[in-house]
Design an enzyme around this catalytic site. Structure first.
Site, mmCIF file in Angstrom:
data_model
loop_
_atom_site.group_PDB
_atom_site.id
_atom_site.type_symbol
_atom_site.label_atom_id
_atom_site.label_comp_id
_atom_site.label_asym_id
_atom_site.label_seq_id
_atom_site.Cartn_x
_atom_site.Cartn_y
_atom_site.Cartn_z
ATOM 1 N N HIS A 1 116.231 72.476 59.383
ATOM 2 C CA HIS A 1 116.711 73.777 59.480
ATOM 3 C C HIS A 1 116.470 74.387 58.285
ATOM 4 O O HIS A 1 116.592 73.734 56.913
ATOM 5 C CB HIS A 1 118.219 73.965 59.671
ATOM 6 C CG HIS A 1 118.820 75.396 59.165
ATOM 7 N ND1 HIS A 1 118.708 76.335 60.014
ATOM 8 C CD2 HIS A 1 119.458 75.669 58.159
ATOM 9 C CE1 HIS A 1 119.245 77.304 59.637
ATOM 10 N NE2 HIS A 1 119.712 76.959 58.129
ATOM 11 N N ARG B 1 107.783 70.653 61.720
ATOM 12 C CA ARG B 1 107.957 70.873 63.320
ATOM 13 C C ARG B 1 106.752 70.653 64.066
ATOM 14 O O ARG B 1 106.754 69.530 64.779
ATOM 15 C CB ARG B 1 108.433 71.915 63.694
ATOM 16 C CG ARG B 1 109.930 72.162 63.379
ATOM 17 C CD ARG B 1 110.426 73.530 63.906
ATOM 18 N NE ARG B 1 112.160 73.703 63.443
ATOM 19 C CZ ARG B 1 112.744 74.881 63.246
ATOM 20 N NH1 ARG B 1 112.238 75.780 63.736
ATOM 21 N NH2 ARG B 1 114.026 75.007 62.855
ATOM 22 N N THR C 1 110.148 78.191 65.592
ATOM 23 C CA THR C 1 111.166 77.873 66.357
ATOM 24 C C THR C 1 110.908 77.114 67.695
ATOM 25 O O THR C 1 111.330 76.096 68.257
ATOM 26 C CB THR C 1 112.157 78.941 66.632
ATOM 27 O OG1 THR C 1 112.508 79.678 65.168
ATOM 28 C CG2 THR C 1 113.461 78.638 67.437
ATOM 29 N N GLU D 1 124.682 80.539 53.811
ATOM 30 C CA GLU D 1 124.620 78.760 54.143
ATOM 31 C C GLU D 1 124.687 78.097 53.117
ATOM 32 O O GLU D 1 125.550 76.935 53.254
ATOM 33 C CB GLU D 1 123.265 78.770 55.002
ATOM 34 C CG GLU D 1 123.125 79.391 56.321
ATOM 35 C CD GLU D 1 121.765 79.624 56.830
ATOM 36 O OE1 GLU D 1 120.783 78.656 56.406
ATOM 37 O OE2 GLU D 1 121.606 80.033 58.183
ATOM 38 N N ARG E 1 110.309 78.406 55.244
ATOM 39 C CA ARG E 1 110.063 78.564 56.804
ATOM 40 C C ARG E 1 108.542 78.651 57.106
ATOM 41 O O ARG E 1 108.466 78.142 58.304
ATOM 42 C CB ARG E 1 110.426 80.078 57.054
ATOM 43 C CG ARG E 1 112.058 80.240 56.887
ATOM 44 C CD ARG E 1 112.780 79.872 58.013
ATOM 45 N NE ARG E 1 112.711 80.316 59.256
ATOM 46 C CZ ARG E 1 113.343 80.397 60.483
ATOM 47 N NH1 ARG E 1 114.550 79.706 60.364
ATOM 48 N NH2 ARG E 1 113.181 81.126 61.437
ATOM 49 N N PHE F 1 121.914 76.956 76.244
ATOM 50 C CA PHE F 1 121.555 75.708 75.739
ATOM 51 C C PHE F 1 122.511 75.540 74.437
ATOM 52 O O PHE F 1 122.508 74.365 73.971
ATOM 53 C CB PHE F 1 120.118 75.697 75.174
ATOM 54 C CG PHE F 1 119.896 76.775 73.948
ATOM 55 C CD1 PHE F 1 120.170 76.671 72.719
ATOM 56 C CD2 PHE F 1 119.086 77.786 74.369
ATOM 57 C CE1 PHE F 1 119.844 77.476 71.793
ATOM 58 C CE2 PHE F 1 118.848 78.821 73.410
ATOM 59 C CZ PHE F 1 119.068 78.701 71.968
#
Ligand code: IDP
Ligand code: MG
Length: 134
Positions: free
Chosen positions: A117, A104, A93, A128, A87, A59
């Site tokens: 994210h 989400r 996820t 990051e 998180r 993917f």
């Protein structure tokens, strides 16, 4: 518990769907501080770096096309337990397992286009933040 900085990014679907304000509001209401922010459009090179752990997955091309399809909203979010706390707020996820009440869980039903994210560890948060904010 410790005071932490984490890297949070609203993905292109969030911007296209005009969800930025609502999601930023949820982060602020939780009590976190947004100390840096910018809108930018990412290229394939930085996505290959950011998602290097996924390069071998079938993917990946679809993920890269999605992440470069429009601007993202990048943030440094700070507060007590901010890395794990964000998180938790983001949710799983696997969006089909993301609990209602999570970002989400509330805003997406698509495994790739999953709105947001958040860094998954102190090590990755530092990497990051440096990657996207220098
Ligand atoms: P995370 O975003 O919850 O940390 P990662 O495993 O780091 O999850 O995956 C990064 C991103 O790759 C996900 O947020 C999602 O956009 C995409 N992704 C992860 N797993 C799949 C999948 O099985 N199919 C399609 N896209 C996926
Ligand atoms: Mg991840």
């Amino acid at each position: 518990m410790s005071y932490e900085k984490t890297y949070i990014m609203l993905k292109p679907d969030a911007i296209k769907r005009r969800l930025m304000g609502e999601i930023i509001s949820r982060i602020e209401k939780k009590g976190y501080h947004i100390t840096q922010a910018k809108i930018m459009t990412l290229d394939e090179t930085i996505i290959a770096e950011h998602y290097s752990h996924l390069l071998d997955h079938p993917f990946f091309p679809k993920l890269s096309a999605f992440m470069t399809s429009g601007p993202v909203f990048a943030m440094v979010v700070e507060g007590e337990n901010a890395i794990n706390g964000m998180r938790q707020m983001i949710g799983a996820t696997n969006v089909f397992e993301a609990a209602p009440g999570t970002i989400r869980g509330d805003y997406t039903n698509n495994v790739t286009e999953n709105v947001i994210h958040g860094s998954d560890s102190p090590e990755n948060a530092a990497i990051e933040i440096a990657r996207f904010f220098g």
